[in-house]
Write a protein that holds these residues in place. Structure first.
Motif, PDB file in Angstrom:
ATOM      1  N   CYS A 106       0.726  -0.961  -0.262  1.00 52.82           N
ATOM      2  CA  CYS A 106       0.007   0.384   0.120  1.00 52.82           C
ATOM      3  C   CYS A 106       1.056   1.024   0.022  1.00 52.82           C
ATOM      4  O   CYS A 106       0.521   1.889  -0.169  1.00 52.82           O
ATOM      5  N   LEU A 107       1.980   1.103   1.007  1.00 51.18           N
ATOM      6  CA  LEU A 107       3.133   2.068   0.764  1.00 51.18           C
ATOM      7  C   LEU A 107       3.149   2.654  -0.930  1.00 51.18           C
ATOM      8  O   LEU A 107       3.681   3.710  -1.587  1.00 51.18           O
ATOM      9  N   LEU A 108       4.237   1.739  -1.912  1.00 50.72           N
ATOM     10  CA  LEU A 108       4.693   1.815  -3.687  1.00 50.72           C
ATOM     11  C   LEU A 108       3.218   2.070  -3.958  1.00 50.72           C
ATOM     12  O   LEU A 108       3.736   2.675  -4.506  1.00 50.72           O
ATOM     13  N   LEU A 109       1.948   1.813  -3.530  1.00 51.91           N
ATOM     14  CA  LEU A 109       0.795   1.607  -4.137  1.00 51.91           C
ATOM     15  C   LEU A 109       0.762   4.253  -4.051  1.00 51.91           C
ATOM     16  O   LEU A 109       0.684   4.740  -4.835  1.00 51.91           O
ATOM     17  N   LEU A 110       0.652   4.284  -2.540  1.00 53.44           N
ATOM     18  CA  LEU A 110       0.529   5.143  -2.358  1.00 53.44           C
ATOM     19  C   LEU A 110       1.257   6.537  -2.912  1.00 53.44           C
ATOM     20  O   LEU A 110       1.334   7.431  -3.569  1.00 53.44           O
ATOM     21  N   ARG A 111       2.606   5.727  -3.213  1.00 58.20           N
ATOM     22  CA  ARG A 111       4.177   6.678  -3.393  1.00 58.20           C
ATOM     23  C   ARG A 111       3.566   6.797  -4.537  1.00 58.20           C
ATOM     24  O   ARG A 111       3.945   7.706  -5.297  1.00 58.20           O
ATOM     25  N   LEU A 119       0.983   7.150  -6.548  1.00 59.53           N
ATOM     26  CA  LEU A 119      -0.040   8.261  -6.816  1.00 59.53           C
ATOM     27  C   LEU A 119      -0.541   9.426  -6.301  1.00 59.53           C
ATOM     28  O   LEU A 119      -0.399  10.160  -7.077  1.00 59.53           O
ATOM     29  N   ILE A 120       0.331   9.437  -5.207  1.00 60.94           N
ATOM     30  CA  ILE A 120       0.202  10.874  -4.999  1.00 60.94           C
ATOM     31  C   ILE A 120       1.526  11.868  -5.525  1.00 60.94           C
ATOM     32  O   ILE A 120       2.638  11.599  -5.615  1.00 60.94           O
ATOM     33  N   LYS A 121       0.648  12.625  -5.807  1.00 53.69           N
ATOM     34  CA  LYS A 121       1.365  13.636  -6.525  1.00 53.69           C
ATOM     35  C   LYS A 121       1.359  15.454  -6.074  1.00 53.69           C
ATOM     36  O   LYS A 121       2.496  15.793  -6.479  1.00 53.69           O
ATOM     37  N   GLY A 122       0.315  15.330  -4.738  1.00 51.28           N
ATOM     38  CA  GLY A 122      -0.218  16.697  -3.992  1.00 51.28           C
ATOM     39  C   GLY A 122      -0.996  17.610  -4.076  1.00 51.28           C
ATOM     40  O   GLY A 122      -1.784  16.883  -5.149  1.00 51.28           O
ATOM     41  N   ARG A 131     -22.933  13.037   8.973  1.00 54.50           N
ATOM     42  CA  ARG A 131     -22.335  13.518  10.197  1.00 54.50           C
ATOM     43  C   ARG A 131     -20.779  13.354  10.385  1.00 54.50           C
ATOM     44  O   ARG A 131     -20.481  14.583  10.421  1.00 54.50           O
ATOM     45  N   GLY A 132     -20.667  12.181  10.518  1.00 60.32           N
ATOM     46  CA  GLY A 132     -18.916  12.217  10.557  1.00 60.32           C
ATOM     47  C   GLY A 132     -18.278  12.713  10.111  1.00 60.32           C
ATOM     48  O   GLY A 132     -17.071  12.803   9.752  1.00 60.32           O
ATOM     49  N   ILE A 133     -18.609  12.051   8.652  1.00 60.25           N
ATOM     50  CA  ILE A 133     -16.672  11.958   7.540  1.00 60.25           C
ATOM     51  C   ILE A 133     -17.714  12.249   6.383  1.00 60.25           C
ATOM     52  O   ILE A 133     -18.786  12.527   5.830  1.00 60.25           O
ATOM     53  N   SER A 134     -16.844  12.727   5.973  1.00 58.48           N
ATOM     54  CA  SER A 134     -17.212  13.590   4.245  1.00 58.48           C
ATOM     55  C   SER A 134     -17.842  12.787   3.535  1.00 58.48           C
ATOM     56  O   SER A 134     -18.387  12.307   3.403  1.00 58.48           O
ATOM     57  N   GLU A 135     -18.767  13.898   3.030  1.00 55.44           N
ATOM     58  CA  GLU A 135     -19.359  13.402   1.668  1.00 55.44           C
ATOM     59  C   GLU A 135     -19.152  12.529   1.347  1.00 55.44           C
ATOM     60  O   GLU A 135     -17.808  12.314   0.079  1.00 55.44           O
ATOM     61  N   THR A 136     -19.890  11.496   0.423  1.00 54.85           N
ATOM     62  CA  THR A 136     -19.463  10.971  -1.222  1.00 54.85           C
ATOM     63  C   THR A 136     -18.451  11.002  -1.607  1.00 54.85           C
ATOM     64  O   THR A 136     -18.955  12.216  -1.273  1.00 54.85           O
ATOM     65  N   GLU A 137     -17.963  10.895  -2.762  1.00 54.29           N
ATOM     66  CA  GLU A 137     -17.442  10.593  -3.827  1.00 54.29           C
ATOM     67  C   GLU A 137     -16.436  12.560  -4.548  1.00 54.29           C
ATOM     68  O   GLU A 137     -16.464  13.542  -4.152  1.00 54.29           O
ATOM     69  N   GLU A 138     -15.830  12.048  -2.559  1.00 53.41           N
ATOM     70  CA  GLU A 138     -14.583  13.797  -1.883  1.00 53.41           C
ATOM     71  C   GLU A 138     -13.352  12.859  -2.601  1.00 53.41           C
ATOM     72  O   GLU A 138     -12.907  14.048  -2.522  1.00 53.41           O
ATOM     73  N   TYR A 139     -12.927  11.748  -2.506  1.00 55.78           N
ATOM     74  CA  TYR A 139     -11.081  11.307  -2.467  1.00 55.78           C
ATOM     75  C   TYR A 139     -10.741  10.900  -3.394  1.00 55.78           C
ATOM     76  O   TYR A 139     -12.020  10.328  -4.417  1.00 55.78           O
ATOM     77  N   ASP A 140      -9.681  11.439  -3.359  1.00 53.54           N
ATOM     78  CA  ASP A 140      -8.917  10.641  -4.673  1.00 53.54           C
ATOM     79  C   ASP A 140      -8.529   9.850  -4.699  1.00 53.54           C
ATOM     80  O   ASP A 140      -7.772   9.625  -4.893  1.00 53.54           O
ATOM     81  N   VAL A 141      -7.866   9.774  -3.612  1.00 47.31           N
ATOM     82  CA  VAL A 141      -7.022   8.065  -2.945  1.00 47.31           C
ATOM     83  C   VAL A 141      -8.170   7.639  -2.002  1.00 47.31           C
ATOM     84  O   VAL A 141      -8.071   8.239  -1.421  1.00 47.31           O
TER      85      VAL A 141
END
Lengths: 315, 155
Positions: A141-146, A148-151, A235-245
């Motif tokens: 997962c760390l390698l995958l994140l590495r 994918l994340i551009k900033g 209420r607890g977590i942000s709305e759906t369809e918000e996350y890039d990864v």
């Protein structure tokens, strides 16, 4: 905190296996036989078993029952001592050393100095939460994140454990990480680890969620769970369809049931990563998640697998 | 039989640990914590590995785990379904075996119970090639030492 009883029992070598099993049956939490203790006495027909019992157990009764259940002629002699939690925790921590996941990326336990100060170092106090740097799935997962994340990304870590993936994402340049877990101990650990890495509250939000998976015996509770979720989750977590990864590094069983839920957090076109699975468990995951993801890629390390794909965009 | 290569490269063993852990439910806390921690084994690695490998069992089934801890702090483990004694206790509905085997019957199980237990045990490693009849005989023997009577049918 939770004391236990440490009992040293002397029994016949021939009865070792059966007696160990019987002890576990009648109340012992664990038994162990040390090699070095017993090497010295190769000619003896006796052997020592170190057994751990919960504090509340009646050790005398347990040993008696265990011995009788396998028909021992004599009750073995034994000695009871109080065990201390700090002993084993301290020793377990000694098994953590800095680990280089890939070039320039290290996981360093809080009590060590980073071997390469220039590298991206994730400082961790693993404590009692999951997320050991050394596990193959964490590395995958760390390698995958590495890659994918551009900033500037928003990252959801489903099953955050020690928070290691979220912390890594921030270090790679993500804007924010939201971590979710069913274990309250984890929420505490992840907060502490974020602080160790100087990650402020603006970049990290952690949420405790109910264990949504249900087995046949829990069907009655499903209605209750659904009710809880509809009143709390929005209420607890942000709305759906918000996350890039979105990454879920958990276990096989909850993954198919949670597929809808996990993927719903991702933006269309975002990458969803799944791990915590063994090679033989892979087909089931791919089957289920291909309903939601395309361009599926599988990575492997030893017996472990990770799957990533892109969420379907509306046509 | 171990090959010569295996014997020569065998890692020195520090200890053999046995414990019962619920399927899918290993945590770095008792009973796993104290049992493994004292040998400096990586608790999280064990928990994650064990939980993933026991996903196919009904959650919380108490699994018998045997861990070989090597002197270099690495480890291997095998997982088996609960011990025969555990199943017998469950089937007979009792908490402990009779304290005087052969004298007082603690409870009874049927031949069907024995057969069902044998079928589960047959899927354990090392039991796969044992004929069901042998496994049944062994279970009946264990029942006897526990003071559990085996009957054809319950009334």
């Amino acid at each position: 905190e939770s004391p236990y009883l440490s009992v040293r029992i002397c029994c016949q070598k021939l009865a070792l296996d059966m007696f160990s099993e019987a002890l576990l049956c009648f109340g012992a939490s664990s038994t162990s036989v040390d090699e070095h203790d017993n090497d010295a006495d190769e000619n003896s027909d006796k052997i020592y078993i170190d057994s751990i019992f919960p504090e509340c157990k009646d050790v005398d009764e347990c040993i008696l029952n265990a011995a009788n259940s396998i028909g021992l002629k004599e009750i073995p002699r034994y000695e009871v001592k109080m065990g201390e939690q700090c002993n084993w925790i301290k020793k377990a921590q000694e098994s953590f050393h800095p680990v280089e996941v890939t070039k320039g990326l290290w996981i360093v336990p809080e009590w060590s100095t980073p071997p390469d100060v220039q590298a991206t170092n994730i400082i961790l106090n693993p404590g009692l939460a999951f997320g050991t740097c050394e596990h193959a799935t964490t590395k995958l997962c760390l390698l995958l994140l590495r890659s994918l994340i551009k900033g500037g990304e928003l990252f959801l870590d489903y099953g955050t454990g020690s928070g290691i993936l979220g912390i890594a994402a921030i270090k790679f340049g993500a804007a924010m990480f939201v971590g979710v877990d069913i274990d309250p101990q984890v929420i505490k650990s992840a907060h502490q680890n974020a602080a160790l890495n100087n990650i402020g509250p603006k970049k990290i939000k952690l949420h405790l969620v109910p264990d949504r998976t249900f087995t046949a015996s829990m069907n009655e509770r499903v209605d209750g769970v659904v009710e809880y979720l509809s009143s709390h989750e929005i209420r607890g977590i942000s709305e759906t369809e918000e996350y890039d990864v979105v990454i879920a590094n958990i276990l096989l069983n909850p993954l198919p049931q949670l597929a809808d839920h996990i993927v719903s957090y991702a933006k269309p076109g975002a990458v969803v990563g799944i791990s915590g699975i063994l090679s033989e468990q892979l087909p089931r995951i791919i089957n289920r998640y291909s309903e939601f993801l395309e361009d599926i890629l599988v990575s492997e390390m030893d017996d472990w697998r990770s799957v990533s794909g892109t969420k379907f965009s509306p046509i | 039989m171990a090959t010569l290569k295996e014997i020569l490269t065998r890692r020195p063993v520090a200890a053999t640990i046995r414990l019962t852990v619920p399927a899918g439910g290993a945590r770095p806390a008792p009973p796993v914590g104290p049992a493994l921690g004292q040998y400096r084994l990586n608790l999280m690695a064990f928990c994650k590995d064990f939980n993933a490998r026991t996903q196919k069992y009904k959650p919380e089934t108490p699994m018998s785990v045997t861990i070989t801890a090597f002197k270099d702090n690495t480890f291997e483990f095998t997982v088996k379904s609960p011990s025969v004694t555990w199943y017998l206790k469950k089937a007979a509905g009792i908490e402990s075996g009779s304290s005087r085997p052969g004298h007082v019957t603690a409870s009874t199980v049927t031949l069907k119970h024995i057969y069902e237990i044998a079928k589960v045990k047959q899927s354990d490693p090392y039991c796969q090639y044992m004929p069901l009849e042998s496994i049944c005989k062994s279970i009946i023997g264990t029942a006897a030492t526990m003071g559990i009577k085996v009957v054809k049918e319950l009334d």
